[in-house]
Design a protein around this motif. Structure first.
Motif, PDB file in Angstrom:
ATOM      1  N   UNK A  47      -8.244  10.782 -16.044  1.00  0.00           N
ATOM      2  CA  UNK A  47      -8.892  10.937 -14.755  1.00  0.00           C
ATOM      3  C   UNK A  47      -8.750   9.676 -13.907  1.00  0.00           C
ATOM      4  N   UNK A  48      -8.642   9.927 -12.632  1.00  0.00           N
ATOM      5  CA  UNK A  48      -8.585   8.878 -11.629  1.00  0.00           C
ATOM      6  C   UNK A  48      -9.703   9.224 -10.642  1.00  0.00           C
ATOM      7  N   UNK A  49     -10.910   8.789 -10.934  1.00  0.00           N
ATOM      8  CA  UNK A  49     -12.056   9.210 -10.134  1.00  0.00           C
ATOM      9  C   UNK A  49     -12.364  10.662 -10.398  1.00  0.00           C
ATOM     10  N   UNK A 101     -12.878  19.481  -5.156  1.00  0.00           N
ATOM     11  CA  UNK A 101     -12.212  18.172  -5.278  1.00  0.00           C
ATOM     12  C   UNK A 101     -13.134  17.169  -5.963  1.00  0.00           C
ATOM     13  N   UNK A 102     -13.850  17.644  -6.985  1.00  0.00           N
ATOM     14  CA  UNK A 102     -14.808  16.770  -7.640  1.00  0.00           C
ATOM     15  C   UNK A 102     -14.942  17.001  -9.134  1.00  0.00           C
ATOM     16  N   UNK A 103     -13.885  16.686  -9.898  1.00  0.00           N
ATOM     17  CA  UNK A 103     -13.995  16.756 -11.353  1.00  0.00           C
ATOM     18  C   UNK A 103     -14.919  15.647 -11.833  1.00  0.00           C
ATOM     19  N   UNK A 104     -15.576  15.898 -12.954  1.00  0.00           N
ATOM     20  CA  UNK A 104     -16.514  14.920 -13.478  1.00  0.00           C
ATOM     21  C   UNK A 104     -16.654  15.114 -14.981  1.00  0.00           C
ATOM     22  N   UNK A 105     -16.895  14.051 -15.692  1.00  0.00           N
ATOM     23  CA  UNK A 105     -17.163  14.152 -17.128  1.00  0.00           C
ATOM     24  C   UNK A 105     -18.660  14.279 -17.336  1.00  0.00           C
ATOM     25  N   UNK A 106     -19.053  15.268 -18.152  1.00  0.00           N
ATOM     26  CA  UNK A 106     -20.452  15.468 -18.556  1.00  0.00           C
ATOM     27  C   UNK A 106     -21.394  15.660 -17.378  1.00  0.00           C
TER      28      UNK A 106
END
Length: 172
Positions: A47-49, A101-106
């Motif tokens: 991931x890049x952001x 446009x907002x992937x995120x972990x957890x």
């Protein structure tokens, strides 16, 4: 006294086959997956952001086999049809989305539905439909979009790992 051997499944992504998923029914909990854009010869990387970076790689001429690339993001499929989860390979972090446009972990919605069309393209739709589906923005990266597909907004393909190797972890 009779001993008991215990094995766990291990993977060596450089020693196995990453095969194109052509039927959604071939997906099962526990599968290792890589998201790719085989028309562009790249895969989703770290991931890049809020995005997954493009990592150049190699495919077979017919695009059915992916050659593993060290920086590819490997996912472990969890959950069930209609509510899949995608964790990093160590099963420590769940990929979600918090917005388009907002992937995120957890964080955010961490369930996904997956379909495969007749051209072997995968629709990886976030559980919150307004957050979109995974597309390859060919100028930049992979992330979730609600826009239509085009020559610069491509549906990805999924590649599944075969040949997991049992590893002895305990032998009494």
């Amino acid at each position: 006294e009779v001993g008991k051997a215990v094995f766990i499944e291990t993977i060596d992504p450089t020693n196995g086959d990453w095969m194109l998923v052509t039927d959604v029914n071939d997906l099962a909990e526990g599968d290792y997956l890589i998201i790719a854009s085989n028309a562009k010869d790249w895969v989703a990387g770290k991931t890049d952001g809020e995005n997954l970076k493009h990592i150049t790689t190699t495919f077979s001429a017919d695009k059915s086999i992916l050659t593993y690339t060290a920086d590819a993001m490997m996912f472990r499929l969890g959950g069930e049809t209609g509510a899949w989860t995608l964790t990093n390979v160590d099963k420590e972090h769940l990929m979600g989305a918090t917005k388009e446009k907002g992937l995120s972990w957890d964080n955010g919605t961490t369930t996904w539905s997956i379909t495969i069309d007749n051209n072997n393209n995968a629709t990886i739709q976030n559980g919150t439909s307004s957050y979109g589906r995974m597309l390859d923005n060919t100028a930049n990266y992979f992330t979730t979009y609600t826009s239509q597909t085009s020559n610069t907004m491509l549906l990805p393909q999924l590649y599944k790992y075969y040949k997991a190797v049992p590893k002895l972890i305990y032998d009494a």
